[in-house]
Design an enzyme around this catalytic site. Structure first.
Site, mmCIF file in Angstrom:
data_model
loop_
_atom_site.group_PDB
_atom_site.id
_atom_site.type_symbol
_atom_site.label_atom_id
_atom_site.label_comp_id
_atom_site.label_asym_id
_atom_site.label_seq_id
_atom_site.Cartn_x
_atom_site.Cartn_y
_atom_site.Cartn_z
ATOM 1 C CE LYS A 93 -5.085 5.079 -12.132
ATOM 2 N NZ LYS A 93 -5.406 4.318 -13.398
ATOM 3 N N GLY B 244 2.516 5.516 4.439
ATOM 4 C CA GLY B 244 1.965 6.128 5.751
ATOM 5 C C GLY B 244 0.343 5.646 6.076
ATOM 6 C CB VAL B 245 -1.972 3.159 4.523
ATOM 7 C CG1 VAL B 245 -2.291 4.162 3.436
ATOM 8 C CG2 VAL B 245 -0.996 2.034 3.797
ATOM 9 N N GLY B 246 -0.013 2.467 7.611
ATOM 10 C CA GLY B 246 0.031 1.669 8.686
ATOM 11 C C GLY B 246 0.707 0.402 8.333
ATOM 12 N N GLY C 175 0.758 -1.090 -0.030
ATOM 13 C CA GLY C 175 0.023 -0.151 -0.018
ATOM 14 C C GLY C 175 0.989 1.326 0.068
ATOM 15 N N PRO C 176 0.257 2.457 -0.302
ATOM 16 C CG PRO C 176 -1.405 3.872 -0.632
ATOM 17 C CD PRO C 176 -1.159 2.638 -0.504
ATOM 18 C CB SER D 31 -4.902 4.432 -17.142
ATOM 19 O OG SER D 31 -4.155 5.083 -16.272
HETATM 20 P P1 ADP Z 1 3.568 2.625 6.248
HETATM 21 O O1 ADP Z 1 4.469 1.621 7.045
HETATM 22 O O2 ADP Z 1 2.497 2.087 5.668
HETATM 23 O O3 ADP Z 1 4.220 3.719 5.533
HETATM 24 P P2 ADP Z 1 3.470 3.669 9.024
HETATM 25 O O4 ADP Z 1 2.994 2.227 9.764
HETATM 26 O O5 ADP Z 1 4.774 3.985 9.250
HETATM 27 O O6 ADP Z 1 3.242 3.658 7.664
HETATM 28 O O7 ADP Z 1 2.311 4.682 9.611
HETATM 29 C C1 ADP Z 1 2.387 5.920 9.613
HETATM 30 C C2 ADP Z 1 1.793 6.474 11.032
HETATM 31 O O8 ADP Z 1 0.381 6.542 10.942
HETATM 32 C C3 ADP Z 1 2.027 5.640 12.200
HETATM 33 O O9 ADP Z 1 2.384 6.496 13.502
HETATM 34 C C4 ADP Z 1 0.725 4.944 12.538
HETATM 35 O O10 ADP Z 1 0.602 4.729 13.721
HETATM 36 C C5 ADP Z 1 -0.151 5.792 11.748
HETATM 37 N N1 ADP Z 1 -1.423 5.180 11.342
HETATM 38 C C6 ADP Z 1 -1.467 4.738 9.929
HETATM 39 N N2 ADP Z 1 -2.574 3.945 9.981
HETATM 40 C C7 ADP Z 1 -3.347 3.804 11.116
HETATM 41 C C8 ADP Z 1 -4.514 3.452 11.629
HETATM 42 N N3 ADP Z 1 -5.460 2.798 10.725
HETATM 43 N N4 ADP Z 1 -4.824 3.524 12.905
HETATM 44 C C9 ADP Z 1 -4.052 4.459 13.812
HETATM 45 N N5 ADP Z 1 -2.842 4.765 13.318
HETATM 46 C C10 ADP Z 1 -2.375 4.597 11.969
#
Ligand code: ADP
Length: 788
Positions: free
Chosen positions: A719, A355-357, A352-353, A676
């Site tokens: 998108k 910052g999505v956790g 995934g992109p 696309s």
């Molecule tokens: P990635 O590895 O996908 O780039 P990270 O795991 O480093 O992203 O997440 C970035 C920040 O966003 C972290 O501090 C994380 O705790 C927070 N975060 C992302 N998604 C969620 C979520 N669904 N619920 C709570 N915090 C989240």
């Protein structure tokens, strides 16, 4: 006033004392960024800190010393070889209250409150004693320069005297670091007196030894005597580390180590080589290093998993909002793993992109299961030796990333994250992906052999989790073995929920604030999301919240008052400055020759406006913007398609012959997403050639064939979420992608009208053929069509 916060420079092979200067050369980008930051925001000041563990490249901020020297960047020069040369002047020694780390930048919060005030007589007495001792020392020690004494005589403060002496007197690096870490100048003076005394004593003993040892000596004997001399000095100082004791300790450690019999025998063999080795031999350090690394690895050390999946689930829910499908997949995976006792379960890959956790969710899985957690990143790795280590015969050899990760983990069954597996490259030094395959393959990884370690190491109990941004950039052989779990962009609503339920409470705690101290009004988070961030995940949003809280904490400290803060749309700019992203209302009705496509970018999905204009020429096609080859082909194809249907589209064919057409993609940094954009390029050209505006709330995506058939595209969910964020409310998509609509969050779907198309004519009929248009003639006005 002095800066209470300063960016931190970690210095490893030099010391910086107050009242002295050092010259450094930087070539790392991070260090250069640090310099620019200091220049832009901190009046050229930085805090120079010497980490306790000099070998640790990225030390934990909790393990940094609570003292440093404020340095002033006196001179900075960019050299032709790309390096930056700086001169840093040591100003004062300060205490550090806290360190914070953002990205790779460490920042220190400094405590200026403890100013040293010395009674005048006492200070003078210490200065005099030091001067007297220095006089004796300079006379006795032949290597000591006699310029120090006159300098010291001209000084009036003890702090300056002690710092200059500590810098100039001979002494080990670690002793100098101790001087830097000592805030009291009286203690430093006493340390100096002790050191000088000790040196003089050693000198005396050396002279005695010299007198005892006589006669002419050949080289071997000379070496022997030098060693004896060191031994005697050490014995006299009482700090001798007897090699025999060291060997015995190592032997006992090896015997009690839970490694395999083969590894143990090897270690004992290496130890016996170490034992008989000449202390001056360069190999000695290499052997010791090898023994130390093997002993520092976890062997037979397992944690017990939490088997109750309900508990695991509730722990995951506590740390991460939503992500229901992902969590379910993970729990199913854990259940199967439990049921089969971990045999042959595929490796999870979170895609995934940013910052999505992904990473934080994997860390949370480790915590929920009660396992240790370790992480490596293979982004940019092009040499398989980085993964599986260099052979010991290689100069500067070291174990690979996997073994380093295991060392950090400390147990044999950690959750082991391998980040960015889509960013490995392949070159002549081998293919890191195939090395990784061996690591991840349950058939082979119980006997993984790192080239440096050369002994089998069991990775079969490790729970590997990999992460990637783009599924299709993961090397194919690797992708086959992975269980792909996709995480997609968050919608604005999800981001709001994550902020209120997770990010704000987490950041409040990290900043030492209580829930009652700061209130974020309803709506302000939405403004933050819309106008200050542009991302698929929530990392930037979290950073913005942290910035606000940091400023509040600073105000608390400066004013000494614990006010209650309310963050609203009206005072947001005070904390974060002007809005970064503004949606331009004036463009709402669209212009001729501009149509919105949809793109799949590193920050999730986004709008990709494509522009076109034309002017008298010879029928050429000009393309600008960072278009990839595929997109260029799409443009040629679109033009051919329009030419072949010119009559149907009511376009005067002579326009195409007598004009040059220019297509531009202002934010076209997505070349791999080329095909696309096919339908968008065609629509842009039609908008231009039929002089029709296309409303800016309309978007489209689809690949086109020369006959106008619309082919499916990837990344629809990202998108659409990106397009919705940008205000798009009507989207043309290929009919074959209809099935992907199920994955789009309801709150987004309900606000967008989707039009499914099989052929480009479906789009043409909707946008351009509502009533029969008169075609544009090739007149002067057309040349004036604006580009924006
Ligand atoms: P990635 O590895 O996908 O780039 P990270 O795991 O480093 O992203 O997440 C970035 C920040 O966003 C972290 O501090 C994380 O705790 C927070 N975060 C992302 N998604 C969620 C979520 N669904 N619920 C709570 N915090 C989240």
């Amino acid at each position: 006033m002095s800066n209470t916060n300063l960016p931190v420079l970690l210095l490893r092979n030099m010391v910086l004392f107050p009242f002295s200067e050092i010259r450094l050369e930087f070539d790392e980008l991070e260090d250069k960024q640090l310099l620019s930051l200091a220049e832009a925001y901190y009046g050229n000041e930085i805090l120079v800190v010497i980490p306790l563990d000099l070998l640790e490249e990225d030390p934990d901020i909790n393990e940094l010393p609570k003292c440093g020297v404020v340095g002033f960047i006196k001179m900075k020069m960019d050299m032709p070889n790309g390096k930056t040369r700086v001169t840093i002047e040591g100003k004062s020694r300060v205490k550090v209250k806290t360190y914070t780390k953002e990205e790779n930048l460490v920042e220190a919060n400094i405590d200026y409150s403890q100013k040293e005030v010395l009674p005048e007589n006492k200070e003078l007495a210490y200065i005099r004693t030091l001067t007297k001792e220095l006089d004796v020392y300079t006379n006795e020690v032949p290597t000591m320069s006699n310029t120090l004494l006159p300098t010291i005589l001209s000084l009036r403060t003890l702090t300056k005297v002690t710092d200059i002496m500590a810098l100039t007197l001979p002494g080990t690096f670690s002793r100098k670091v101790e001087y830097i870490g000592e805030m009291s100048s009286i203690t430093r003076a006493e340390m100096l007196l002790d050191d000088m005394k000790q040196d003089l004593e050693i000198l005396k003993i050396e002279q005695e030894i010299e007198n005892k040892l006589t006669k002419k000596l050949d080289k071997e004997q000379k070496d022997y005597i030098l060693r004896e001399r060191i031994q005697l000095i050490k014995e006299e100082l009482g700090d001798v580390i007897d090699k025999d004791t060291e060997i015995e300790e190592l032997r006992a450690h090896i015997q009690s180590c839970a490694c395999s019999v083969k590894a143990k025998n090897r270690l004992l063999l290496e130890l016996s080589r170490y034992e008989v080795m000449n202390p001056n031999s360069p190999e000695m350090g290499t052997i010791k290093n090898y023994i130390d690394i093997l002993l520092s690895l976890p062997w037979g050390n397992y944690t017990t998993d939490c088997e109750d999946l309900n508990i695991v689930k509730s722990r995951l829910d506590n740390t991460h909002y939503g992500l229901d499908q992902v969590k379910t997949r993970i729990l199913e995976y854990l259940a199967v793993k439990q049921n089969t006792k971990g045999l042959r379960s595929p490796i999870i890959c979170l895609v995934g992109p940013p910052g999505v956790g992904k990473t934080s969710l994997a860390a949370s899985i480790a915590i929920s299961l009660g396992r240790n957690f370790t992480k490596i990143s293979v982004g940019g790795v092009s040499d398989e030796a980085e993964i599986v280590g260099h052979r010991r015969t290689y100069i500067g050899s070291a174990p690979g990333l996997i073994i380093q990760g295991m060392k950090k983990a400390g147990t044999n069954n950690p959750v082991f994250i391998i980040d960015e597996i889509d960013k490995m490259t392949k070159d002549i030094k081998g293919d890191p992906a195939s090395a990784l395959l061996e690591v991840l393959d349950p058939e082979q990884n119980h006997a993984f052999v790192d080239h440096y370690i050369e002994e089998e190491y069991d990775l079969s109990k490790v729970m590997f989790i990999t992460t990637a941004n783009y599924l299709y950039q993961i090397p194919e052989a690797l992708r086959d073995r992975l269980e792909i779990v996709e995480l997609s962009s968050y919608t604005e609503y999800e981001k709001q929920d994550i902020a209120y339920k997770h990010l704000i409470p987490k950041q409040l705690e990290e900043h030492g604030l209580k829930k009652e101290d700061v209130a974020f009004t309803e709506g302000v988070i939405l403004t933050l999301i819309r106008n200050y961030t542009k991302e698929a995940g929530v990392r930037e949003l979290e950073r913005m919240i942290a910035t606000i809280l940091r400023k509040i904490v600073k105000e608390h400290i400066i004013t000494g008052k614990q006010d209650i803060y309310e963050i609203t749309d009206y005072n947001l700019e005070k904390y974060l400055g002007k809005k970064k992203f503004i949606y331009n209302e004036s463009e709402i009705f669209g212009s001729v020759g501009v149509v919105n496509g949809l793109a799949y970018t590193p920050c999730g999905g986004d709008i990709l406006p494509i522009e076109a204009t034309f002017y008298p020429g010879k029928g050429q096609l000009i393309l600008t913007g960072s278009l990839g080859d595929v997109m260029k082909e799409s443009a040629t194809l679109s033009l051919s398609y329009i030419k072949s249907h010119a009559d149907e589209f009511h376009i005067d064919a002579s326009i195409l012959v007598n004009n040059d057409i220019h297509i531009h993609v202002p934010e076209g940094a997505v070349p791999k997403d080329g095909p696309s954009a096919g339908v968008t390029i065609t629509s842009t050209l039609l908008s231009l050639l039929t002089n029709t505006k296309v409303h800016t709330n309309i978007g489209m995506t689809g690949e086109m064939t020369l006959r106008g058939k619309v082919l499916p595209i990837g990344g629809l969910k990202e998108k659409v979420i990106g397009a919705h964020r940008g205000g798009i409310r009507k989207i043309f998509i290929p009919r074959i992608n209809e099935k992907d609509l199920d994955s789009i969050p309801e709150e987004v779907k309900s606000e967008i009208k989707f039009i499914l198309v099989d052929n480009y004519m479906d789009i043409y009929r909707e946008l351009f053929n509502k009533f029969k248009r008169k075609s544009m003639s090739n007149n002067k006005e057309l040349i004036q069509l604006p580009l924006n």
